[in-house]
Design a protein around this motif. Sequence first.
Motif, PDB file in Angstrom:
ATOM      1  N   ASP A 170     -12.844  -6.938   1.726  1.00 29.81           N
ATOM      2  CA  ASP A 170     -11.692  -7.428   2.484  1.00 29.81           C
ATOM      3  C   ASP A 170     -12.030  -7.548   3.974  1.00 29.81           C
ATOM      4  O   ASP A 170     -11.623  -8.510   4.638  1.00 29.81           O
ATOM      5  CB  ASP A 170     -10.499  -6.482   2.300  1.00 29.81           C
ATOM      6  N   ALA A 171     -12.774  -6.566   4.486  1.00 23.75           N
ATOM      7  CA  ALA A 171     -13.160  -6.612   5.898  1.00 23.75           C
ATOM      8  C   ALA A 171     -14.105  -7.776   6.167  1.00 23.75           C
ATOM      9  O   ALA A 171     -13.989  -8.463   7.200  1.00 23.75           O
ATOM     10  CB  ALA A 171     -13.807  -5.296   6.312  1.00 23.75           C
ATOM     11  N   ASP A 187      -0.419   3.531   9.389  1.00 24.11           N
ATOM     12  CA  ASP A 187      -0.077   2.312   8.650  1.00 24.11           C
ATOM     13  C   ASP A 187      -1.324   1.482   8.353  1.00 24.11           C
ATOM     14  O   ASP A 187      -1.456   0.908   7.262  1.00 24.11           O
ATOM     15  CB  ASP A 187       0.925   1.499   9.468  1.00 24.11           C
ATOM     16  N   GLN A 188      -2.264   1.422   9.297  1.00 23.49           N
ATOM     17  CA  GLN A 188      -3.500   0.685   9.044  1.00 23.49           C
ATOM     18  C   GLN A 188      -4.298   1.325   7.912  1.00 23.49           C
ATOM     19  O   GLN A 188      -4.874   0.623   7.068  1.00 23.49           O
ATOM     20  CB  GLN A 188      -4.340   0.627  10.321  1.00 23.49           C
ATOM     21  N   GLY A 223      -6.253  -1.966  -0.603  1.00 22.91           N
ATOM     22  CA  GLY A 223      -7.072  -3.029  -1.173  1.00 22.91           C
ATOM     23  C   GLY A 223      -8.049  -2.499  -2.204  1.00 22.91           C
ATOM     24  O   GLY A 223      -8.522  -1.369  -2.122  1.00 22.91           O
ATOM     25  N   ARG A 224      -8.385  -3.325  -3.164  1.00 25.74           N
ATOM     26  CA  ARG A 224      -9.310  -2.893  -4.224  1.00 25.74           C
ATOM     27  C   ARG A 224     -10.733  -2.767  -3.695  1.00 25.74           C
ATOM     28  O   ARG A 224     -11.496  -1.925  -4.149  1.00 25.74           O
ATOM     29  CB  ARG A 224      -9.265  -3.891  -5.384  1.00 25.74           C
TER      30      ARG A 224
END
Length: 673
Positions: free
Chosen positions: A249-250, A235-236, A243-244
């Motif tokens: 994002d991180a 799931d992770q 995400g693009r």
Amino acid sequence: MTISDALLPGDVIRRCLPEQPADRLDLYLGNGRMGGCFDSSGLMRPVPANEHNAGALMHTDHWHRDALGYDHWMPLARLRWSDPQPALQDEGYLQRLSLYDGTLRTDGRTQHGRFVVTSTFHPHYRDILLVELEYEATTSAQADILLDIVDPKLGDPISTSVDSLSDWETPGVAGLRIRSGSSDTAVALSLVSQAGSASMQQSRAGMRITFDSARGRHLLCVGVSSYGRRHELDDQFARVLAGREPLADAAAAWHRRWGSSYVRIDNAQVQSLWARSMFQLLATHAPEPAAPAAPMGWSGNGWDRHFPQDISFLQPAFLATGHHDIARAIVEFYRSRLDEARDAARRTWNVDGAFFAWEHPIGPGAIQNLEAKKSPYVYQIHNAACPAYIAYETSRYLADPTWTRDVAWPIVREATRFFTGLLKRDGAHWGIHVTPSMGQDEFGGMNAPNYLCALFAAQFTLAAAASLGRELDAAKEDVSQWELILKYGLAFPKLLNAERGIYGVSEAAAGGERFGLQKHPIQLTPLTYLPAAQPDAPTMTAYRARHTLCDGDEKGFMYGWTQASYWLAAANAGDGDGLDYELNRTLAGKSVDAEALQHYEATNPVGGAYFITNAGVFVRAIVAAIVRDANGEASIGGAAPQSWGDIEFSRVSLPNNRRVSGRRTNGRWESDA
């Protein structure tokens, strides 16, 4: 000013290659649940270089329980270049670790072309490592990337097997199942090509990533979890890859992880080491009630076990800097293992209460055979106070009565019952003389009467438990007994060396035989790790004579957390000049490396690198010098050296869920306290 400004001095920037690659410290990354060290090439070393650069990919789920019931974290894999290792060139070389982004970027050149490697451990999806490779090859001999599974070497002979694992729902994910000793671990990989082409193949040692075009940009996502949590890992993967811009994002998640609490000092050396120490704490510990990491975190160096004492030294740093979710989770872990600690107290000393051992299990259900371990250190009875101290302190900061009653109080109460079971009337006072037992000094022998550390531990837990019991209207008969013991007092007078006015490390050492030979300055405990509201005269005398207590100190050599104790004692004593002296001694000596990236466990070359315990104490000491709780009031600037110049602090935490901000400008303090 913002927290990003406060962290910027700690960024690590390297513009040239080392003359001796084995001697340059690798850079430590992590997200609390997993981590590792990366070398000058941007990936990991193919084999350990020395005790300071032994790093591999590590994960909190990857551990082994040995035949004596002791748990060990193990190195899992090395993400590295294929052999022969790329011959890096100085021209155009740049490596930067951005603390605020939690990201390491390496720009390099070899005889085969140029490359950029960017890596981060995701701070929200904490089973994920992201590695982006961008390259332009000038020859056809470009290197592959290998994920080599490590066959760990422990005292127990164990076997490791590597099998393919294919039951992933996320498209494009390949995986491995690693069974090593008692561990059963899933490893997943996904390769997203944004330019050029590349492929993954399972190899005998793990996985190989091959690049098929002269130019490329590829994102490698590496995930790890226990085999039982592989669907959570799946799931992770789906969420990260949806995400693009996964790397961006991180980085944004890292910005949220940092929060808004910081200190900013106009002393570049101190500020940079504070920022790096804070990053290493967040790279090592996560806001989840799992076993807190080993003293060297996920660096792969040094110890591979969980030590509650070390955690009690560093955990208050999370309270002071507003990371209450991490501090809270650590206490909740100890609450979840209270039954095992009760069992240890009954089996070893036949007393009620809870004893959290020197090396506490990582997983549940362990029955440790202390006798068969054949190590005197496992009988350090003061350790029972370590989880009690952080439980009590966290309850004061959170000011949550329900949490205090359900989580903190049982830990404090059971630690106090343990010490009550050991305490016996010793003349006019109460003392502790039990077999087996060992002191925190570790050089002072076994089974001595009235270890100083044990008396400090008993005194602290009795007072904390009596205070909490009154607050919660709980255990009234116990509280009355604890207060009566405190009224009579513990056997400290039997330890007092009249000539020097300092306590010995035990009653057997009251004659002064151990002064100058100790491993650690136990006499400073009321100024450091079990703080007292009003340290007594022998404690303050010991503080002034601190450099005469420990073996090697006057020659600049110190074991473990000895130097760290001096920072924290000076800060809590309100001694700015003393703190300035200790910090200068640290930075000029061998307690940190030449780049001041991290803290050694002992003065180099004896101690391993990335001793996260001292990183936590460093953060605590710097914050306490600027803002600390003084019997319910905010003490501002009590130990901030003049050499620090102007200072700014934002949202530093104090008990009762208070936050304080302020500054020192041209020697003048102001705050909202």
